[in-house]
Motif scaffolding. Structure first.
Motif, PDB file in Angstrom:
ATOM      1  N   LEU A  22    -141.535 -17.380 -65.383  1.00 12.80           N
ATOM      2  CA  LEU A  22    -143.094 -16.657 -65.762  1.00 12.80           C
ATOM      3  C   LEU A  22    -143.592 -17.668 -66.978  1.00 12.80           C
ATOM      4  O   LEU A  22    -142.869 -18.072 -67.702  1.00 12.80           O
ATOM      5  N   PHE A  23    -144.806 -17.922 -66.475  1.00 16.77           N
ATOM      6  CA  PHE A  23    -145.726 -18.675 -67.471  1.00 16.77           C
ATOM      7  C   PHE A  23    -146.750 -17.817 -68.119  1.00 16.77           C
ATOM      8  O   PHE A  23    -147.225 -16.871 -67.274  1.00 16.77           O
ATOM      9  N   PRO A  24    -147.126 -18.036 -69.443  1.00 16.65           N
ATOM     10  CA  PRO A  24    -148.326 -17.140 -69.848  1.00 16.65           C
ATOM     11  C   PRO A  24    -149.678 -17.434 -69.355  1.00 16.65           C
ATOM     12  O   PRO A  24    -150.621 -16.628 -69.565  1.00 16.65           O
ATOM     13  N   GLU A  25    -149.880 -18.697 -68.957  1.00 20.10           N
ATOM     14  CA  GLU A  25    -151.188 -19.150 -68.461  1.00 20.10           C
ATOM     15  C   GLU A  25    -150.878 -19.875 -67.292  1.00 20.10           C
ATOM     16  O   GLU A  25    -150.018 -20.476 -67.222  1.00 20.10           O
ATOM     17  N   HIS A  26    -151.865 -20.083 -66.173  1.00 29.13           N
ATOM     18  CA  HIS A  26    -151.847 -20.741 -65.070  1.00 29.13           C
ATOM     19  C   HIS A  26    -151.695 -22.235 -65.292  1.00 29.13           C
ATOM     20  O   HIS A  26    -150.875 -22.735 -64.750  1.00 29.13           O
ATOM     21  N   TYR A  27    -152.299 -22.695 -66.408  1.00 30.98           N
ATOM     22  CA  TYR A  27    -152.212 -23.981 -66.753  1.00 30.98           C
ATOM     23  C   TYR A  27    -150.909 -24.446 -67.099  1.00 30.98           C
ATOM     24  O   TYR A  27    -150.347 -25.795 -66.980  1.00 30.98           O
ATOM     25  N   ASP A  28    -150.247 -23.603 -67.816  1.00 38.80           N
ATOM     26  CA  ASP A  28    -148.871 -23.879 -68.243  1.00 38.80           C
ATOM     27  C   ASP A  28    -147.660 -24.183 -67.151  1.00 38.80           C
ATOM     28  O   ASP A  28    -146.898 -24.945 -67.001  1.00 38.80           O
ATOM     29  N   ALA A  29    -148.210 -23.352 -65.999  1.00 39.56           N
ATOM     30  CA  ALA A  29    -147.338 -23.542 -64.534  1.00 39.56           C
ATOM     31  C   ALA A  29    -147.627 -24.923 -64.151  1.00 39.56           C
ATOM     32  O   ALA A  29    -146.542 -25.428 -63.562  1.00 39.56           O
ATOM     33  N   LEU A  30    -148.906 -25.071 -63.983  1.00 41.99           N
ATOM     34  CA  LEU A  30    -148.959 -26.509 -63.301  1.00 41.99           C
ATOM     35  C   LEU A  30    -148.606 -27.498 -64.312  1.00 41.99           C
ATOM     36  O   LEU A  30    -148.004 -28.567 -63.668  1.00 41.99           O
ATOM     37  N   SER A  31    -148.635 -27.364 -65.600  1.00 39.21           N
ATOM     38  CA  SER A  31    -148.195 -28.478 -66.494  1.00 39.21           C
ATOM     39  C   SER A  31    -146.694 -28.692 -66.157  1.00 39.21           C
ATOM     40  O   SER A  31    -146.032 -29.779 -66.334  1.00 39.21           O
ATOM     41  N   TYR A  32    -145.870 -27.494 -66.146  1.00 38.66           N
ATOM     42  CA  TYR A  32    -144.315 -27.434 -65.892  1.00 38.66           C
ATOM     43  C   TYR A  32    -144.305 -28.251 -64.485  1.00 38.66           C
ATOM     44  O   TYR A  32    -143.123 -29.340 -64.743  1.00 38.66           O
ATOM     45  N   LEU A  33    -144.800 -28.075 -63.491  1.00 40.04           N
ATOM     46  CA  LEU A  33    -144.713 -28.974 -62.341  1.00 40.04           C
ATOM     47  C   LEU A  33    -145.030 -30.516 -62.572  1.00 40.04           C
ATOM     48  O   LEU A  33    -144.126 -31.092 -62.061  1.00 40.04           O
ATOM     49  N   ASN A  34    -146.134 -30.552 -63.221  1.00 39.41           N
ATOM     50  CA  ASN A  34    -146.483 -31.911 -63.142  1.00 39.41           C
ATOM     51  C   ASN A  34    -145.513 -32.714 -64.213  1.00 39.41           C
ATOM     52  O   ASN A  34    -145.389 -34.037 -63.946  1.00 39.41           O
ATOM     53  N   THR A  35    -145.025 -32.127 -64.925  1.00 44.16           N
ATOM     54  CA  THR A  35    -144.023 -32.860 -65.927  1.00 44.16           C
ATOM     55  C   THR A  35    -142.536 -33.083 -65.283  1.00 44.16           C
ATOM     56  O   THR A  35    -141.995 -34.163 -65.676  1.00 44.16           O
ATOM     57  N   HIS A  36    -142.074 -31.966 -64.895  1.00 42.51           N
ATOM     58  CA  HIS A  36    -140.654 -31.717 -64.424  1.00 42.51           C
ATOM     59  C   HIS A  36    -140.551 -31.876 -62.857  1.00 42.51           C
ATOM     60  O   HIS A  36    -139.318 -32.110 -62.378  1.00 42.51           O
ATOM     61  N   ALA A  37    -141.520 -31.794 -61.876  1.00 43.44           N
ATOM     62  CA  ALA A  37    -141.131 -31.854 -60.724  1.00 43.44           C
ATOM     63  C   ALA A  37    -142.522 -32.390 -59.958  1.00 43.44           C
ATOM     64  O   ALA A  37    -142.959 -31.900 -58.939  1.00 43.44           O
ATOM     65  N   GLN A  38    -143.114 -33.549 -60.295  1.00 44.40           N
ATOM     66  CA  GLN A  38    -144.250 -34.133 -59.939  1.00 44.40           C
ATOM     67  C   GLN A  38    -144.161 -34.258 -58.428  1.00 44.40           C
ATOM     68  O   GLN A  38    -145.235 -34.225 -57.599  1.00 44.40           O
ATOM     69  N   ALA A  39    -143.006 -34.731 -57.833  1.00 47.88           N
ATOM     70  CA  ALA A  39    -142.983 -35.185 -56.491  1.00 47.88           C
ATOM     71  C   ALA A  39    -143.056 -33.941 -55.597  1.00 47.88           C
ATOM     72  O   ALA A  39    -143.286 -34.060 -54.369  1.00 47.88           O
ATOM     73  N   ALA A  40    -142.496 -32.753 -56.176  1.00 50.73           N
ATOM     74  CA  ALA A  40    -142.578 -31.776 -55.202  1.00 50.73           C
ATOM     75  C   ALA A  40    -143.826 -30.669 -55.773  1.00 50.73           C
ATOM     76  O   ALA A  40    -143.828 -29.442 -55.058  1.00 50.73           O
ATOM     77  N   ALA A  41    -144.726 -30.869 -56.592  1.00 47.75           N
ATOM     78  CA  ALA A  41    -145.660 -30.195 -56.978  1.00 47.75           C
ATOM     79  C   ALA A  41    -146.516 -29.483 -56.017  1.00 47.75           C
ATOM     80  O   ALA A  41    -146.900 -28.421 -56.011  1.00 47.75           O
ATOM     81  N   SER A  42    -146.884 -30.398 -54.784  1.00 47.20           N
ATOM     82  CA  SER A  42    -147.567 -29.980 -53.828  1.00 47.20           C
ATOM     83  C   SER A  42    -147.036 -28.872 -52.802  1.00 47.20           C
ATOM     84  O   SER A  42    -147.359 -28.194 -52.073  1.00 47.20           O
ATOM     85  N   LYS A  43    -145.674 -28.877 -52.976  1.00 51.75           N
ATOM     86  CA  LYS A  43    -144.912 -27.698 -52.366  1.00 51.75           C
ATOM     87  C   LYS A  43    -144.734 -26.208 -53.108  1.00 51.75           C
ATOM     88  O   LYS A  43    -144.159 -25.434 -52.579  1.00 51.75           O
TER      89      LYS A  43
END
Length: 95
Positions: free
Chosen positions: A33-54
């Motif tokens: 769980l993430f406290p903010e919407h943008y934190d979830a997006l930051s996590y994806l873009n930092t650690h799973a950029q290739a899978a972010a669209s999934k």
């Protein structure tokens, strides 16, 4: 009325939530769980950029967490405190 919202990442392909398994030898899984919407997006873009669209970001009310944990058989939650490092606080929720 408690209107606290948290954010989770959910697979667009099969609907599974992104979970953490802190001990690879154990079967315990924790809903991330993430406290903010943008934190979830930051996590994806930092650690799973290739899978972010999934994945999509889903808002979850505090009152919904127990139902999700029970339905998906999570042992607790992993609250992501810093999505870039990442720093995650694991909490088991008692029945």
């Amino acid at each position: 009325m408690n209107t606290a919202l948290y954010y989770a990442l959910r697979s667009r392909a099969d609907g599974n939530y992104l979970a953490a398994q802190p001990d690879p030898d154990a079967t315990q899984r924790y809903l991330l769980l993430f406290p903010e919407h943008y934190d979830a997006l930051s996590y994806l873009n930092t650690h799973a950029q290739a899978a972010a669209s999934k994945f999509s970001v889903e808002s979850i009310g505090k009152s919904q967490i127990r139902g999700i944990l029970d339905r998906w058989q999570f042992q607790g939650i992993g609250m992501v405190k810093d999505p870039l490092i990442p720093r995650i606080e694991f909490m088991s929720l008692a029945g």
